[in-house]
Design a protein around this motif. Structure first.
Motif, PDB file in Angstrom:
ATOM      1  N   LYS A  56      46.783  36.311  55.181  1.00  0.00           N
ATOM      2  CA  LYS A  56      46.122  35.054  55.557  1.00  0.00           C
ATOM      3  C   LYS A  56      45.598  34.367  54.303  1.00  0.00           C
ATOM      4  O   LYS A  56      44.793  34.936  53.563  1.00  0.00           O
ATOM      5  CB  LYS A  56      44.966  35.343  56.509  1.00  0.00           C
ATOM      6  CG  LYS A  56      45.443  35.883  57.837  1.00  0.00           C
ATOM      7  CD  LYS A  56      44.283  36.110  58.760  1.00  0.00           C
ATOM      8  CE  LYS A  56      44.772  36.497  60.147  1.00  0.00           C
ATOM      9  NZ  LYS A  56      43.689  36.825  61.051  1.00  0.00           N
ATOM     10  N   ILE A  57      46.056  33.147  54.098  1.00  0.00           N
ATOM     11  CA  ILE A  57      45.695  32.389  52.906  1.00  0.00           C
ATOM     12  C   ILE A  57      44.830  31.202  53.332  1.00  0.00           C
ATOM     13  O   ILE A  57      45.174  30.494  54.280  1.00  0.00           O
ATOM     14  CB  ILE A  57      46.965  31.814  52.215  1.00  0.00           C
ATOM     15  CG1 ILE A  57      48.098  32.848  52.140  1.00  0.00           C
ATOM     16  CG2 ILE A  57      46.621  31.202  50.862  1.00  0.00           C
ATOM     17  CD1 ILE A  57      47.839  34.056  51.320  1.00  0.00           C
ATOM     18  N   LEU A  58      43.729  31.000  52.616  1.00  0.00           N
ATOM     19  CA  LEU A  58      42.851  29.859  52.920  1.00  0.00           C
ATOM     20  C   LEU A  58      42.937  28.814  51.815  1.00  0.00           C
ATOM     21  O   LEU A  58      42.742  29.125  50.635  1.00  0.00           O
ATOM     22  CB  LEU A  58      41.392  30.340  53.045  1.00  0.00           C
ATOM     23  CG  LEU A  58      40.358  29.232  53.282  1.00  0.00           C
ATOM     24  CD1 LEU A  58      40.545  28.569  54.649  1.00  0.00           C
ATOM     25  CD2 LEU A  58      38.923  29.781  53.156  1.00  0.00           C
ATOM     26  N   ASP A  59      43.200  27.565  52.205  1.00  0.00           N
ATOM     27  CA  ASP A  59      43.120  26.433  51.280  1.00  0.00           C
ATOM     28  C   ASP A  59      41.734  25.812  51.460  1.00  0.00           C
ATOM     29  O   ASP A  59      41.414  25.268  52.525  1.00  0.00           O
ATOM     30  CB  ASP A  59      44.223  25.411  51.593  1.00  0.00           C
ATOM     31  CG  ASP A  59      44.158  24.198  50.665  1.00  0.00           C
ATOM     32  OD1 ASP A  59      43.399  24.232  49.668  1.00  0.00           O
ATOM     33  OD2 ASP A  59      44.873  23.210  50.947  1.00  0.00           O
ATOM     34  N   ILE A  60      40.924  25.904  50.400  1.00  0.00           N
ATOM     35  CA  ILE A  60      39.534  25.418  50.481  1.00  0.00           C
ATOM     36  C   ILE A  60      39.516  23.925  50.186  1.00  0.00           C
ATOM     37  O   ILE A  60      39.658  23.509  49.039  1.00  0.00           O
ATOM     38  CB  ILE A  60      38.653  26.207  49.482  1.00  0.00           C
ATOM     39  CG1 ILE A  60      38.720  27.698  49.819  1.00  0.00           C
ATOM     40  CG2 ILE A  60      37.223  25.694  49.479  1.00  0.00           C
ATOM     41  CD1 ILE A  60      38.615  28.586  48.618  1.00  0.00           C
ATOM     42  N   ASN A 118      35.675  36.889  55.011  1.00  0.00           N
ATOM     43  CA  ASN A 118      36.307  38.178  55.340  1.00  0.00           C
ATOM     44  C   ASN A 118      37.593  37.985  56.144  1.00  0.00           C
ATOM     45  O   ASN A 118      38.424  38.887  56.240  1.00  0.00           O
ATOM     46  CB  ASN A 118      35.366  39.058  56.170  1.00  0.00           C
ATOM     47  CG  ASN A 118      34.172  39.493  55.345  1.00  0.00           C
ATOM     48  OD1 ASN A 118      34.277  39.621  54.135  1.00  0.00           O
ATOM     49  ND2 ASN A 118      33.035  39.689  55.996  1.00  0.00           N
ATOM     50  N   ASN A 119      37.731  36.806  56.746  1.00  0.00           N
ATOM     51  CA  ASN A 119      38.900  36.563  57.594  1.00  0.00           C
ATOM     52  C   ASN A 119      40.152  36.188  56.797  1.00  0.00           C
ATOM     53  O   ASN A 119      41.207  35.975  57.385  1.00  0.00           O
ATOM     54  CB  ASN A 119      38.610  35.434  58.593  1.00  0.00           C
ATOM     55  CG  ASN A 119      37.578  35.847  59.615  1.00  0.00           C
ATOM     56  OD1 ASN A 119      37.393  37.041  59.845  1.00  0.00           O
ATOM     57  ND2 ASN A 119      36.890  34.886  60.206  1.00  0.00           N
ATOM     58  N   LEU A 161      33.840  34.622  46.534  1.00  0.00           N
ATOM     59  CA  LEU A 161      35.002  35.237  45.889  1.00  0.00           C
ATOM     60  C   LEU A 161      34.605  36.531  45.174  1.00  0.00           C
ATOM     61  O   LEU A 161      35.375  37.495  45.150  1.00  0.00           O
ATOM     62  CB  LEU A 161      35.634  34.263  44.885  1.00  0.00           C
ATOM     63  CG  LEU A 161      36.294  33.021  45.500  1.00  0.00           C
ATOM     64  CD1 LEU A 161      36.721  32.039  44.407  1.00  0.00           C
ATOM     65  CD2 LEU A 161      37.501  33.397  46.364  1.00  0.00           C
ATOM     66  N   GLU A 162      33.406  36.517  44.625  1.00  0.00           N
ATOM     67  CA  GLU A 162      32.918  37.664  43.841  1.00  0.00           C
ATOM     68  C   GLU A 162      32.889  38.957  44.653  1.00  0.00           C
ATOM     69  O   GLU A 162      33.069  40.045  44.127  1.00  0.00           O
ATOM     70  CB  GLU A 162      31.505  37.337  43.341  1.00  0.00           C
ATOM     71  CG  GLU A 162      31.026  38.197  42.220  1.00  0.00           C
ATOM     72  CD  GLU A 162      29.615  37.797  41.787  1.00  0.00           C
ATOM     73  OE1 GLU A 162      28.861  37.229  42.599  1.00  0.00           O
ATOM     74  OE2 GLU A 162      29.285  38.069  40.626  1.00  0.00           O
ATOM     75  N   THR A 163      32.659  38.813  45.965  1.00  0.00           N
ATOM     76  CA  THR A 163      32.508  40.008  46.805  1.00  0.00           C
ATOM     77  C   THR A 163      33.819  40.411  47.511  1.00  0.00           C
ATOM     78  O   THR A 163      33.836  41.358  48.299  1.00  0.00           O
ATOM     79  CB  THR A 163      31.424  39.787  47.882  1.00  0.00           C
ATOM     80  OG1 THR A 163      31.814  38.638  48.635  1.00  0.00           O
ATOM     81  CG2 THR A 163      30.063  39.566  47.277  1.00  0.00           C
ATOM     82  N   LYS A 164      34.894  39.678  47.252  1.00  0.00           N
ATOM     83  CA  LYS A 164      36.168  40.043  47.889  1.00  0.00           C
ATOM     84  C   LYS A 164      36.709  41.330  47.256  1.00  0.00           C
ATOM     85  O   LYS A 164      36.416  41.641  46.093  1.00  0.00           O
ATOM     86  CB  LYS A 164      37.195  38.909  47.704  1.00  0.00           C
ATOM     87  CG  LYS A 164      36.882  37.637  48.472  1.00  0.00           C
ATOM     88  CD  LYS A 164      36.897  37.821  49.975  1.00  0.00           C
ATOM     89  CE  LYS A 164      38.269  38.131  50.514  1.00  0.00           C
ATOM     90  NZ  LYS A 164      38.215  38.392  51.998  1.00  0.00           N
TER      91      LYS A 164
END
Ligand SMILES: C[S@@+](CC[C@H](N)C(=O)[O-])C[C@H]1O[C@@H](n2cnc3c(N)ncnc32)[C@H](O)[C@@H]1O
Length: 201
Positions: A56-60, A118-119, A161-164
């Motif tokens: 799953k890719i997210l475009d911000i 997280n998703n 992002l830091e916590t991924k």
């Protein structure tokens, strides 16, 4: 009788940027050069971001949906999500999606700060917050802009992002890198350094 070969009707939209932009109204087309990801960039980014099925890719800040639609076309086994604060652009993106018949692309109306990171497995970011900087080209005047918002969004994204987990991928396009945490390593650059591929270590 001569046989006439008709190109897959969907494929023709992806031949070049001008053709793709015919999916949009004139107003949205005029914004393309400054605000929407070129097809070539979306292809390279998708190639890097997707390595397994069902990722799953997210475009911000998905705008008119161009990154998600192009990436979704070339990577049918992955899912592309675009979050966008402007309702009008969500409608534009969804209209284009219907014309393309893509079922692995989803557009979410709202601020990216409302999402649960997280998703999503990997991320694409085309300098979405730049409109908050004075003197930059604006998409429209429908939202408030401020340097405070610019700093807040960058910090917020950095923290998410830091916590991924290790292995999380990020592609930035035209970024000043304020949102890229130090624990992401640069692994590739393209397009005169405008496109950068990062992996979390
Ligand atoms: C440069 S455009 C990129 C569009 C798209 N990603 C593409 O590559 O074609 C950035 C978009 O981010 C959106 N945006 C900016 N800040 C946002 C936020 N906090 N939440 C959701 N969308 C945002 C803007 O409305 C704009 O449509």
């Amino acid at each position: 009788m001569d046989k006439i070969y008709v190109k897959n009707s969907k494929e023709k939209w992806f031949e070049n940027d001008d053709t793709f932009h015919q999916l949009y109204t004139k107003k949205i087309q005029l914004l393309a050069k400054k605000h929407w990801t070129p097809i070539e960039v979306a292809r390279i980014a998708a190639e890097f971001l997707v390595s397994e099925k069902n990722e799953k890719i997210l475009d911000i800040g998905s705008g008119a949906g161009k990154f998600c639609l192009v990436a979704g076309h070339y990577k049918p086994n992955a899912f592309f999500y675009g979050v966008e604060q402007r309702k009008s652009l969500i409608e534009v993106a969804e209209n284009a999606q219907i014309k393309l018949g893509l079922d692995n692309v989803f557009f979410i109306e709202g601020n990216f700060t409302q999402l649960n990171f997280n998703n999503y497995d990997h991320f694409y970011f085309y300098n979405a917050f730049f409109e908050n900087i004075a003197g930059t080209d604006k998409i429209d005047e429908s939202i408030d802009y401020s340097l405070e918002l610019y700093n807040y969004y960058n910090r917020y994204l950095y923290k998410q992002l830091e916590t991924k987990p290790a292995g999380t991928k990020l592609v930035t396009f035209h970024s000043l890198e304020n949102e890229v945490p130090r624990n992401f390593t640069l692994v590739d650059t393209r397009m005169d350094n405008l496109l950068k591929c990062w992996i979390k270590i």
